[in-house]
Structure formats: C-alpha cells, structure tokens
Design an enzyme around this catalytic site. Structure first.
Site, mmCIF file in Angstrom:
data_model
loop_
_atom_site.group_PDB
_atom_site.id
_atom_site.type_symbol
_atom_site.label_atom_id
_atom_site.label_comp_id
_atom_site.label_asym_id
_atom_site.label_seq_id
_atom_site.Cartn_x
_atom_site.Cartn_y
_atom_site.Cartn_z
ATOM 1 N N CYS A 219 -41.505 62.519 -39.849
ATOM 2 C CA CYS A 219 -42.331 62.518 -38.475
ATOM 3 C C CYS A 219 -41.614 63.356 -37.138
ATOM 4 O O CYS A 219 -42.745 63.938 -36.431
ATOM 5 C CB CYS A 219 -42.262 60.961 -38.136
ATOM 6 S SG CYS A 219 -40.555 60.214 -38.004
ATOM 7 N N SER B 145 -43.749 47.292 -48.918
ATOM 8 C CA SER B 145 -43.371 46.210 -47.902
ATOM 9 C C SER B 145 -42.662 46.722 -46.812
ATOM 10 O O SER B 145 -42.522 46.186 -45.479
ATOM 11 C CB SER B 145 -42.187 45.127 -48.431
ATOM 12 O OG SER B 145 -41.216 45.816 -48.890
ATOM 13 N N GLY B 146 -42.545 47.958 -46.825
ATOM 14 C CA GLY B 146 -41.817 48.953 -45.565
ATOM 15 C C GLY B 146 -43.258 49.277 -44.684
ATOM 16 O O GLY B 146 -44.285 49.042 -45.029
ATOM 17 N N TYR B 147 -42.730 49.890 -43.541
ATOM 18 C CA TYR B 147 -43.576 50.203 -42.510
ATOM 19 C C TYR B 147 -44.569 51.444 -43.238
ATOM 20 O O TYR B 147 -45.657 51.502 -42.951
ATOM 21 C CB TYR B 147 -42.756 50.719 -41.142
ATOM 22 C CG TYR B 147 -42.328 49.606 -40.368
ATOM 23 C CD1 TYR B 147 -42.695 48.339 -40.404
ATOM 24 C CD2 TYR B 147 -40.994 49.830 -39.769
ATOM 25 C CE1 TYR B 147 -42.156 47.200 -39.962
ATOM 26 C CE2 TYR B 147 -40.354 48.702 -39.077
ATOM 27 C CZ TYR B 147 -40.732 47.532 -39.188
ATOM 28 O OH TYR B 147 -40.073 46.584 -38.682
ATOM 29 N N ALA B 148 -43.969 52.404 -43.785
ATOM 30 C CA ALA B 148 -44.694 53.537 -44.071
ATOM 31 C C ALA B 148 -45.787 53.300 -45.350
ATOM 32 O O ALA B 148 -46.860 53.822 -45.094
ATOM 33 C CB ALA B 148 -43.802 54.456 -44.649
ATOM 34 N N ASN C 218 -45.740 58.020 -35.212
ATOM 35 C CA ASN C 218 -44.891 58.530 -36.065
ATOM 36 C C ASN C 218 -45.320 57.797 -37.653
ATOM 37 O O ASN C 218 -44.850 58.613 -38.756
ATOM 38 C CB ASN C 218 -43.557 57.986 -35.837
ATOM 39 C CG ASN C 218 -43.336 56.483 -35.614
ATOM 40 O OD1 ASN C 218 -43.532 56.056 -34.477
ATOM 41 N ND2 ASN C 218 -42.745 55.833 -36.448
#
Length: 349
Positions: free
Chosen positions: A152, A15-18, A316
């Site tokens: 990043c 559920s995170g960005y990564a 990133n």
C-alpha cells in the site's frame, strides 16, 4: 472468457482486513463467485461475525485451510512469509493465484533479503509472478495466472513518482517521500502500538528509515534515484497520504509537470489528477477515497528552486491492496477493468 461467465474464488485468510476487503469487492463483482473463506481462529463461524458490514450479503462460514477445496481463483490474504512456504499446496488447488502479501513482490532475492531480513523461501518462483500494479504492468497482467499485489505505501509512492521519472523530468537528486498511514495498514492483529489509548490522537513516526516497501519502489521506478521513505502512523483507520519531493531542471514550468502526469495517466480509469486553485479540496485527501479504488495525485511547484511536491492519496485497503488485486484480475481475464470497483466514495464522510 466471456463477460457472462463466473469464476469460483477461495479466499485464504479471509478474517483479516485485506481478505475481508477482497471479499467485499468480490461479492459485488459480476464475474466472481466466492465459494470458500478460510480462518483458523474463526472456523465454523459465519463470515459476517467478523465482517459485520457483509451481514445479509454473504452466507458463507469460515473453514480451516486444511479443508480448502479447488477453485478457479485462490486469493492469499495471509501474513507475510506464510504464502511462500505453502505455495505448492495452493498451486494444486487453483489455476490463478493472487497473493496480497509481500511474498512474491520482489524479483531480486538479494533485494528481498536486504529489506525483509531473511532469504526468500522460494526464490525459484519469483520470476513467475507479475507485480500487481495495473498502471505500470497492464501488458504483463494480461493473461497472468500469478499476481503479486503491490504494497500500500509502495503504491502511493510509485504512482506519485512514476510519470516524472519515466519521462526524465527529474534531476538526479535524492528523492524523499513521507507517508501518513492509517491504522488498518498494520493488519487486524493488535499490538502495543495499535492499542487504542496509545494510538488515538497520536502522530507517531514508526519507520523513519528502511521501510520494507522501499524495495518495491526501487524495483519499479525508473531512473534508480536514491529514494528515502518515512512512514508516520495516524489516528485514521483507512488511507495513506504521501508527499514526495523531487527537483526539475531550470526552464521547467508547472505546465510541463502537469503535461507529464497527463501524458502518462490521461487514460487511467483510477488515477485522478487534482489541480485546482481554490476551495478546501485543492489537494488529494484520503478521507474522500475511503472504500474507493482511486488514487488522487496533486502537486505544487516552487518556481524559485525547481522543487516539486507531489501528493498522492489512496485507501490502503482498496487501491493499496484488494482493489488493485481485483483490477489486476480484471485485466488478466480480459474483463472490464472497472468491474466491481465502481464505488465513488462519500462526501461528507
């Protein structure tokens, strides 16, 4: 493995960005089949509730980590410090493990403790992991089953400096690098600093010294020059623009610098050297790289002082996280290195 075969993939912390970015790339990858995505907070909800850009592309629902089943590839997109403590559990579920956090990037436990402020919870495991920077570790990544993806900011610094340091073009002076960083690099969890009224329109120095990614740059860059990193938050969502300052000896010209980059990166599919003399796109710009796995690198040389300003730009979340994870997996499995990473970016954007 043949190019027609597919691996099942489980994304832990999706559920995170990564994790969401890895999912986006994996859904378009010809050799990957995402079968599970976990989120403790969103368990039971459709994945597209959290990642609306995937609406109509993914019918999966989030599940709890406790319900995780075996898969060919386990992708760990957990907060720093979470993966190492549970690594035995994940090793029992998948042959290939990719960690997007910082838990297994640093090979020296003392260097890890210096920059992360605590002893590593599984130092005996560190030697098993390959640092997931394809441009530096392509040979080690071939056949690898433990991939620790690079940070990043570290990626933007390392790729900018590596050719000149590898070829010994740089004088023994301190190297100073500054990164202008988008807000997504801080992750999906909000903080006082990421609150919109505080961040919007702000250029805030958030780590003038002691940035954790310094450890990766020290580990990966040849020459062991004193290295100083400063990070500045920007209102952009994605992207890092790094400027690094080095000095070359008397007698070196801009052509020599250009030749060094071309010698090291000439065959790299995701490195582009930006060196033009006119127009508004003379230097790397992360805006042009949103969603792409490219790293654009440019430079300008002061012939009077021998100072070279190197500029590198990345997204990133892609070249800095999920993209080089996919690229590293492609190399590990012997697939086309560019598989799933063909997006060229947008202009204008």
């Amino acid at each position: 493995m043949t190019s027609s075969e597919r691996l099942s993939v489980a994304i832990v912390g999706g559920s995170g960005y990564a994790g969401g970015e890895f999912l986006r790339l994996a859904l378009a990858h010809p050799n990957l089949n995402v079968t599970q995505v976990t989120s403790e907070r969103n368990a039971g909800s459709p994945v597209h509730f959290v990642h609306p850009n995937l609406r109509g592309l993914c019918n999966l629902k989030f599940r709890k980590m406790a319900d995780l089943e075996a898969a060919d590839v386990i992708v760990l997109a957990l907060p720093h410090g979470s993966a190492a403590g549970k690594i035995a559990q994940f090793e029992g579920l998948g042959k290939t493990i990719i960690d997007l956090s910082a838990d297994f990037r640093i090979k020296d436990p003392a260097l890890y403790a210096k920059y992360y402020g605590e002893a590593h919870p599984a130092p005996e495991k560190l030697s098993e992991w390959v640092y997931g920077n394809p441009e530096l570790h392509r040979e080690q990544l071939a056949g690898a089953t433990r991939i620790a993806c690079a940070g990043c900011f570290a990626t933007s610094v390392i790729l900018a400096l590596y050719p000149l340091l590898k070829l010994g073009v740089v004088m023994g002076k301190d190297i100073i690098a500054t990164g202008l960083v988008g807000s997504s690099a801080a992750g999906a969890s909000s903080t006082d600093a990421s609150h919109h009224p505080e961040r919007e329109g702000s250029l805030r120095v958030y780590k003038p010294v002691g940035h954790r990614h310094t450890a990766e740059a020290i580990q990966e860059l040849p020459g062991r020059f004193p290295l100083h990193l400063t990070a500045i938050s920007t209102p952009r969502v994605r992207g890092i623009l790094t400027t690094a300052h080095v000095w070359v000896p008397d007698g070196y010209s801009e052509r020599d610098v250009w030749s060094a980059f071309r010698e090291v990166y000439g065959d790299e599919p995701f490195i582009r050297i930006v060196k033009v003399n006119k127009g508004i796109h003379r230097y790397p710009d992360p805006k042009l790289l949103d969603g792409t796995n490219y790293c654009d690198i440019g430079f300008e040389m002061d012939n009077e002082t021998g100072r070279v300003v190197i500029m590198s730009a990345i997204d990133n979340l892609v070249k800095g996280t999920a993209g080089h994870a996919v690229q590293s997996l492609n190399i590990a499995r012997g697939w086309d290195e560019r598989a799933g990473l063909g997006f060229a970016g947008l202009h204008p954007a």
